[in-house]
Write a protein that holds these residues in place. Structure first.
Motif, PDB file in Angstrom:
ATOM      1  N   VAL A 140       0.794  -1.313   0.086  1.00  0.00           N
ATOM      2  CA  VAL A 140      -0.068  -0.065  -0.015  1.00  0.00           C
ATOM      3  C   VAL A 140       0.743   1.266   0.059  1.00  0.00           C
ATOM      4  O   VAL A 140       0.736   2.230  -0.926  1.00  0.00           O
ATOM      5  CB  VAL A 140      -0.889   0.032   1.287  1.00  0.00           C
ATOM      6  N   ASP A 141       1.759   1.474   0.765  1.00  0.00           N
ATOM      7  CA  ASP A 141       2.725   2.354   1.110  1.00  0.00           C
ATOM      8  C   ASP A 141       3.694   2.491  -0.127  1.00  0.00           C
ATOM      9  O   ASP A 141       4.439   3.584  -0.233  1.00  0.00           O
ATOM     10  CB  ASP A 141       3.389   2.448   2.490  1.00  0.00           C
ATOM     11  N   ARG A 142       3.910   1.091  -0.616  1.00  0.00           N
ATOM     12  CA  ARG A 142       4.903   1.108  -1.599  1.00  0.00           C
ATOM     13  C   ARG A 142       6.224   1.525  -1.288  1.00  0.00           C
ATOM     14  O   ARG A 142       7.068   1.988  -1.980  1.00  0.00           O
ATOM     15  CB  ARG A 142       4.606   2.073  -2.900  1.00  0.00           C
ATOM     16  N   VAL A 143       6.816   1.291  -0.006  1.00  0.00           N
ATOM     17  CA  VAL A 143       8.171   1.494   0.385  1.00  0.00           C
ATOM     18  C   VAL A 143       8.878   0.364   0.029  1.00  0.00           C
ATOM     19  O   VAL A 143       8.357  -0.811  -0.429  1.00  0.00           O
ATOM     20  CB  VAL A 143       8.083   1.671   1.823  1.00  0.00           C
ATOM     21  N   THR A 144      10.271   0.430   0.110  1.00  0.00           N
ATOM     22  CA  THR A 144      11.045  -0.628  -0.401  1.00  0.00           C
ATOM     23  C   THR A 144      11.164  -1.716   0.799  1.00  0.00           C
ATOM     24  O   THR A 144      10.662  -1.490   1.670  1.00  0.00           O
ATOM     25  CB  THR A 144      12.730  -0.158  -0.456  1.00  0.00           C
ATOM     26  N   PRO A 145      11.531  -3.061   0.364  1.00  0.00           N
ATOM     27  CA  PRO A 145      11.403  -4.157   1.434  1.00  0.00           C
ATOM     28  C   PRO A 145      12.170  -3.575   2.533  1.00  0.00           C
ATOM     29  O   PRO A 145      12.017  -4.257   3.667  1.00  0.00           O
ATOM     30  CB  PRO A 145      12.063  -5.302   0.412  1.00  0.00           C
ATOM     31  N   ALA A 146      13.500  -3.134   2.130  1.00  0.00           N
ATOM     32  CA  ALA A 146      14.436  -2.719   3.472  1.00  0.00           C
ATOM     33  C   ALA A 146      13.576  -1.876   4.392  1.00  0.00           C
ATOM     34  O   ALA A 146      13.948  -1.982   5.442  1.00  0.00           O
ATOM     35  CB  ALA A 146      15.656  -2.211   2.590  1.00  0.00           C
ATOM     36  N   ARG A 147      12.693  -1.131   3.876  1.00  0.00           N
ATOM     37  CA  ARG A 147      12.072   0.026   4.975  1.00  0.00           C
ATOM     38  C   ARG A 147      10.905  -0.600   5.474  1.00  0.00           C
ATOM     39  O   ARG A 147      10.435  -0.073   6.286  1.00  0.00           O
ATOM     40  CB  ARG A 147      11.788   1.217   4.220  1.00  0.00           C
ATOM     41  N   ALA A 148      10.406  -1.663   4.777  1.00  0.00           N
ATOM     42  CA  ALA A 148       8.826  -2.238   5.279  1.00  0.00           C
ATOM     43  C   ALA A 148       8.809  -2.352   7.023  1.00  0.00           C
ATOM     44  O   ALA A 148       7.970  -2.202   7.639  1.00  0.00           O
ATOM     45  CB  ALA A 148       8.445  -3.270   4.316  1.00  0.00           C
ATOM     46  N   ILE A 149      10.031  -3.307   7.197  1.00  0.00           N
ATOM     47  CA  ILE A 149       9.665  -3.443   8.562  1.00  0.00           C
ATOM     48  C   ILE A 149      10.065  -2.173   9.489  1.00  0.00           C
ATOM     49  O   ILE A 149       9.397  -2.225  10.608  1.00  0.00           O
ATOM     50  CB  ILE A 149      10.886  -4.490   9.160  1.00  0.00           C
ATOM     51  N   ALA A 150      10.949  -1.443   9.304  1.00  0.00           N
ATOM     52  CA  ALA A 150      11.150  -0.249  10.043  1.00  0.00           C
ATOM     53  C   ALA A 150       9.958   0.742  10.052  1.00  0.00           C
ATOM     54  O   ALA A 150       9.530   1.097  11.158  1.00  0.00           O
ATOM     55  CB  ALA A 150      12.293   0.541   9.539  1.00  0.00           C
ATOM     56  N   ARG A 151       9.161   0.593   8.815  1.00  0.00           N
ATOM     57  CA  ARG A 151       7.939   1.501   8.901  1.00  0.00           C
ATOM     58  C   ARG A 151       6.694   0.867   9.517  1.00  0.00           C
ATOM     59  O   ARG A 151       6.105   1.442  10.310  1.00  0.00           O
ATOM     60  CB  ARG A 151       7.499   1.510   7.480  1.00  0.00           C
ATOM     61  N   SER A 152       6.532  -0.603   9.523  1.00  0.00           N
ATOM     62  CA  SER A 152       5.781  -1.251  10.378  1.00  0.00           C
ATOM     63  C   SER A 152       6.012  -0.772  11.942  1.00  0.00           C
ATOM     64  O   SER A 152       4.853  -0.583  12.582  1.00  0.00           O
ATOM     65  CB  SER A 152       5.841  -2.746  10.110  1.00  0.00           C
ATOM     66  N   ALA A 153       7.064  -0.865  12.316  1.00  0.00           N
ATOM     67  CA  ALA A 153       7.355  -0.628  13.617  1.00  0.00           C
ATOM     68  C   ALA A 153       7.074   0.701  14.083  1.00  0.00           C
ATOM     69  O   ALA A 153       6.550   0.929  15.228  1.00  0.00           O
ATOM     70  CB  ALA A 153       8.970  -1.318  14.067  1.00  0.00           C
ATOM     71  N   THR A 154       7.448   1.461  13.192  1.00  0.00           N
ATOM     72  CA  THR A 154       7.255   3.062  13.610  1.00  0.00           C
ATOM     73  C   THR A 154       5.725   3.449  13.765  1.00  0.00           C
ATOM     74  O   THR A 154       5.332   3.944  14.792  1.00  0.00           O
ATOM     75  CB  THR A 154       7.846   3.936  12.356  1.00  0.00           C
ATOM     76  N   LEU A 155       5.179   2.668  12.936  1.00  0.00           N
ATOM     77  CA  LEU A 155       3.392   2.950  12.987  1.00  0.00           C
ATOM     78  C   LEU A 155       2.829   2.312  14.236  1.00  0.00           C
ATOM     79  O   LEU A 155       1.881   2.850  14.857  1.00  0.00           O
ATOM     80  CB  LEU A 155       2.654   2.435  11.633  1.00  0.00           C
ATOM     81  N   ALA A 156       3.499   1.166  14.524  1.00  0.00           N
ATOM     82  CA  ALA A 156       2.992   0.307  15.737  1.00  0.00           C
ATOM     83  C   ALA A 156       3.096   0.980  16.914  1.00  0.00           C
ATOM     84  O   ALA A 156       2.278   1.073  17.954  1.00  0.00           O
ATOM     85  CB  ALA A 156       3.671  -1.035  15.860  1.00  0.00           C
ATOM     86  N   LEU A 157       4.326   2.113  16.906  1.00  0.00           N
ATOM     87  CA  LEU A 157       4.605   2.528  18.246  1.00  0.00           C
ATOM     88  C   LEU A 157       3.764   3.997  18.457  1.00  0.00           C
ATOM     89  O   LEU A 157       4.091   4.675  19.435  1.00  0.00           O
ATOM     90  CB  LEU A 157       5.951   2.812  18.421  1.00  0.00           C
ATOM     91  N   ARG A 158       3.294   4.614  17.294  1.00  0.00           N
ATOM     92  CA  ARG A 158       2.669   5.540  17.247  1.00  0.00           C
ATOM     93  C   ARG A 158       1.575   5.860  18.176  1.00  0.00           C
ATOM     94  O   ARG A 158       0.898   4.776  18.481  1.00  0.00           O
ATOM     95  CB  ARG A 158       2.135   6.190  16.240  1.00  0.00           C
ATOM     96  N   LEU A 159       1.213   6.881  18.657  1.00  0.00           N
ATOM     97  CA  LEU A 159       0.017   6.976  19.551  1.00  0.00           C
ATOM     98  C   LEU A 159       0.280   6.225  20.783  1.00  0.00           C
ATOM     99  O   LEU A 159      -0.866   5.466  21.103  1.00  0.00           O
ATOM    100  CB  LEU A 159      -1.323   6.893  18.912  1.00  0.00           C
ATOM    101  N   ASP A 160       1.415   6.153  21.410  1.00  0.00           N
ATOM    102  CA  ASP A 160       1.420   5.318  22.642  1.00  0.00           C
ATOM    103  C   ASP A 160       1.352   3.730  22.344  1.00  0.00           C
ATOM    104  O   ASP A 160       0.820   2.930  23.276  1.00  0.00           O
ATOM    105  CB  ASP A 160       0.393   5.744  23.755  1.00  0.00           C
ATOM    106  N   GLY A 161       1.636   3.397  20.995  1.00  0.00           N
ATOM    107  CA  GLY A 161       1.498   1.937  20.889  1.00  0.00           C
ATOM    108  C   GLY A 161       0.123   1.681  20.333  1.00  0.00           C
ATOM    109  O   GLY A 161       0.048   0.146  20.458  1.00  0.00           O
ATOM    110  N   ARG A 162      -0.585   2.459  20.082  1.00  0.00           N
ATOM    111  CA  ARG A 162      -2.113   1.996  19.827  1.00  0.00           C
ATOM    112  C   ARG A 162      -2.155   0.909  18.670  1.00  0.00           C
ATOM    113  O   ARG A 162      -3.009  -0.131  19.025  1.00  0.00           O
ATOM    114  CB  ARG A 162      -2.743   3.175  19.295  1.00  0.00           C
ATOM    115  N   ALA A 163      -1.476   1.012  17.504  1.00  0.00           N
ATOM    116  CA  ALA A 163      -1.586  -0.073  16.570  1.00  0.00           C
ATOM    117  C   ALA A 163      -1.046  -1.318  16.773  1.00  0.00           C
ATOM    118  O   ALA A 163      -1.800  -2.354  16.555  1.00  0.00           O
ATOM    119  CB  ALA A 163      -0.821   0.557  15.219  1.00  0.00           C
ATOM    120  N   GLY A 164      -0.108  -1.355  17.535  1.00  0.00           N
ATOM    121  CA  GLY A 164       0.639  -2.400  17.986  1.00  0.00           C
ATOM    122  C   GLY A 164      -0.328  -3.198  19.080  1.00  0.00           C
ATOM    123  O   GLY A 164      -0.460  -4.357  18.950  1.00  0.00           O
TER     124      GLY A 164
END
Length: 281
Positions: free
Chosen positions: A163-187
Motif C-alpha cells: 500500500v505504502d509502496r516502500v522498499t522491502p528494506a524499509r517495510a519492517i522499520a515503517r511497520s514498527a514505527t507505525l505500531a509505536l505511534r499514539l502510545d503504541g495503539r496500532a501494536g
C-alpha cells in the motif's frame, strides 16, 4: 473517498476499536473468494510442516499438549516454529488484503482478478520479507513474553510494502514505527485482535474435535488427521481475518497520524490509486 456509513469497510476517518474489528470482518467478507482459499492453502501447509515436530514430542490432539515435563524443551521449539509460521501466513495473506483495503478506502472494490494479478503485487518482495519476519518471530518467541513485542511491531509489513509502496528494506522499520505511534495503539490493537481470534480458534477447534470424538465419528488411527483438518479450517479463517485487521489498522493509523484522509480529499482525481496511497505520493 467513499461516504461514511455502517456498511463501508473504511469510511476514511479515525475509527473506534469496535469499528476497526467490524471493518476487518467486512473486508474479509467482501474478498472471501480470494483471501479464504489462499489462507486455507497456507494453513494446510502449516499443519504438514508442524506434523514432524508434533510427532517428535508425542503431542496429541486436540490442543497438541506435550505429554509431560520431559518433553517441554522440544515442545517449546514446536511453539516457536508455530509462532513463526503464523506470522508468515498472516504476512502473505496480508498482501492481497492490504491491496483490497487500499481500494476500499478509495471507494473501489477490487475484483478477484485484480487481487490475483501479479502486476504491481510485489510478491517477490513479499516472499523475502516473509522469510525474514518468520525468522524474527521465531527468535523473539524463544524467551516467551517477547513474542508480544515482535507480533505487535510487525503487523504493517505487508501493508507498508503493497500500500505504502516502500522498499522491502524499509517495510519492517515503517511497520514498527507505525505500531509505536499514539502510545503504541496500532501494536496493542494487533495483539488484541490476535488474542480475540486465539480464543475463537481454541473454542471452535477444541469444541469441534471433542464433539466429533464424543459422537464416535473419528475412526481409530484418524485422530491426528482429523485434528489437522479441523485446525487448518479454523486457522484459515483466523489468519485471513488477522491479515484484514492488519490492513485496516495500518490505514486507520495513517489517517490518525499522517492525515491520509486529508491528503486523499485534496488529491487530483486523475492520479492512480497506487500513487494516492504511496508514502510521499
Amino acid at each position: 473517498m467513499p461516504e461514511a456509513g455502517p456498511t463501508v469497510v473504511l469510511p476514511g476517518r479515525p475509527l473506534t476499536v469496535g469499528e476497526l474489528l467490524d471493518s476487518a470482518v467486512l473486508l474479509l467478507r467482501g474478498h472471501a473468494s480470494v483471501l479464504l482459499p489462499f489462507s486455507a492453502a497456507l494453513a494446510a501447509g502449516e499443519q504438514l510442516v508442524l506434523l514432524p515436530l508434533r510427532t517428535a514430542v508425542a503431542a496429541v490432539p486436540p490442543l497438541w499438549w506435550a505429554p509431560g515435563l520431559d518433553g517441554l524443551a522440544p515442545y517449546w521449539l514446536l511453539l516457536t516454529v508455530g509462532a513463526a509460521t503464523e506470522a508468515m501466513i498472516i504476512l502473505l495473506v496480508g498482501n492481497p488484503a492490504g491491496r483490497a483495503a487500499g481500494g476500499a478506502l478509495l471507494g473501489h472494490r477490487a475484483t478477484a482478478g485484480e487481487l490475483w494479478r501479479p502486476t504491481g503485487a510485489r510478491w517477490g518482495a513479499t516472499a523475502l520479507l516473509c522469510v525474514l519476519v518468520g525468522t524474527i518471530m521465531m527468535l523473539v518467541s524463544l524467551p516467551g513474553p517477547t513474542w508480544f513485542v515482535g507480533f505487535a511491531l510487525l503487523g504493517a509489513v505487508a501493508p507498508a510494502l503493497v500500500v505504502d509502496r516502500v522498499t522491502p528494506a524499509r517495510a519492517i522499520a515503517r511497520s514498527a514505527t507505525l505500531a509505536l505511534r499514539l502510545d503504541g495503539r496500532a501494536g496493542a490493537l494487533r495483539v488484541l485482535g490476535y488474542l480475540v481470534w486465539w480464543l475463537i480458534r481454541v473454542g471452535l477447534g477444541w469444541g469441534l474435535f471433542t464433539g466429533l470424538t464424543t459422537l464416535g465419528l473419528i475412526a481409530d488411527g484418524w485422530a491426528h488427521a482429523v485434528a489437522m483438518l479441523v485446525w487448518a479450517a479454523v486457522n484459515a479463517v483466523a489468519y485471513a481475518a488477522l491479515a484484514c485487521l492488519d490492513a485496516v489498522i495500518h490505514l486507520e493509523t495513517r489517517i490518525r497520524t499522517e492525515g491520509l484522509d486529508i491528503h486523499l480529499s485534496r488529491a487530483p482525481a486523475a492520479r492512480t490509486p497506487t500513487d494516492l496511497l504511496a508514502v510521499g505520493g
